[in-house]
Design a protein around this motif. Structure first.
Motif, PDB file in Angstrom:
ATOM      1  N   GLN A   5       0.841  -1.203   0.000  1.00 61.14           N
ATOM      2  CA  GLN A   5       0.000   0.000   0.000  1.00 61.14           C
ATOM      3  C   GLN A   5       0.876   1.253   0.000  1.00 61.14           C
ATOM      4  OE1 GLN A   5      -3.063  -0.206   2.960  1.00 61.14           O
ATOM      5  NE2 GLN A   5      -3.273   2.010   3.078  1.00 61.14           N
ATOM      6  N   GLU A   9       0.999   4.308  -2.886  1.00 64.51           N
ATOM      7  CA  GLU A   9       0.830   5.712  -2.507  1.00 64.51           C
ATOM      8  C   GLU A   9       2.039   6.545  -2.929  1.00 64.51           C
ATOM      9  OE1 GLU A   9      -0.218   6.361   1.599  1.00 64.51           O
ATOM     10  OE2 GLU A   9      -1.788   4.840   1.520  1.00 64.51           O
ATOM     11  N   ARG A  20      -4.184  14.482  -3.135  1.00 68.46           N
ATOM     12  CA  ARG A  20      -4.673  13.808  -1.934  1.00 68.46           C
ATOM     13  C   ARG A  20      -4.882  12.364  -2.371  1.00 68.46           C
ATOM     14  NH1 ARG A  20      -8.198  18.158  -2.027  1.00 68.46           N
ATOM     15  NH2 ARG A  20      -9.991  16.795  -2.291  1.00 68.46           N
ATOM     16  N   GLU A  22      -5.561   8.308  -1.197  1.00 70.51           N
ATOM     17  CA  GLU A  22      -5.970   7.349  -0.177  1.00 70.51           C
ATOM     18  C   GLU A  22      -6.001   5.974  -0.827  1.00 70.51           C
ATOM     19  OE1 GLU A  22      -9.642   6.358   2.881  1.00 70.51           O
ATOM     20  OE2 GLU A  22      -9.696   8.189   1.694  1.00 70.51           O
ATOM     21  N   LYS A  24      -6.476   1.805  -0.068  1.00 66.26           N
ATOM     22  CA  LYS A  24      -6.965   0.812   0.890  1.00 66.26           C
ATOM     23  C   LYS A  24      -6.745  -0.583   0.322  1.00 66.26           C
ATOM     24  CE  LYS A  24     -10.615   3.759   2.706  1.00 66.26           C
ATOM     25  NZ  LYS A  24     -12.058   3.932   2.861  1.00 66.26           N
ATOM     26  N   SER A  36      -8.120   6.439  -4.195  1.00 64.79           N
ATOM     27  CA  SER A  36      -8.785   7.694  -4.511  1.00 64.79           C
ATOM     28  C   SER A  36      -7.684   8.736  -4.688  1.00 64.79           C
ATOM     29  CB  SER A  36      -9.720   8.090  -3.368  1.00 64.79           C
ATOM     30  OG  SER A  36     -10.233   9.386  -3.588  1.00 64.79           O
TER      31      SER A  36
END
Length: 76
Positions: A5, A9, A20, A22, A24, A36
């Motif tokens: 993860q 990112e 921004r 996110e 998961k 996102s």
């Protein structure tokens, strides 16, 4: 080997510094993620192109090290 993860990112943030982001892990298996991404880089760009931009940021790992990514993008 699956991508982490954190690595997903990082790669997205490297390509879109203002984003921004996110991410998961959907299944807890390190293979199925959702992301996102909200970035000003998407201004005036259709959703298909936005997704292509994010896939490009993942540098060919989609479908290999990264098995599945449910992607949501928007202009920020």
């Amino acid at each position: 080997m699956a991508m982490s993860q954190t690595e997903i990112e990082r790669m997205i943030r490297d390509a879109f510094p203002d984003a921004r982001v996110e991410v998961k892990d959907l299944a807890g298996d390190g293979n199925h993620y959702s992301a996102s991404v909200v970035s000003s880089a998407f201004k005036g760009v259709n959703k298909v192109k936005q997704h292509q931009m994010v896939y490009a940021a993942l540098k060919g790992k989609m479908g290999g090290e990264l098995h599945a990514l449910a992607l949501t993008t928007s202009e920020g």
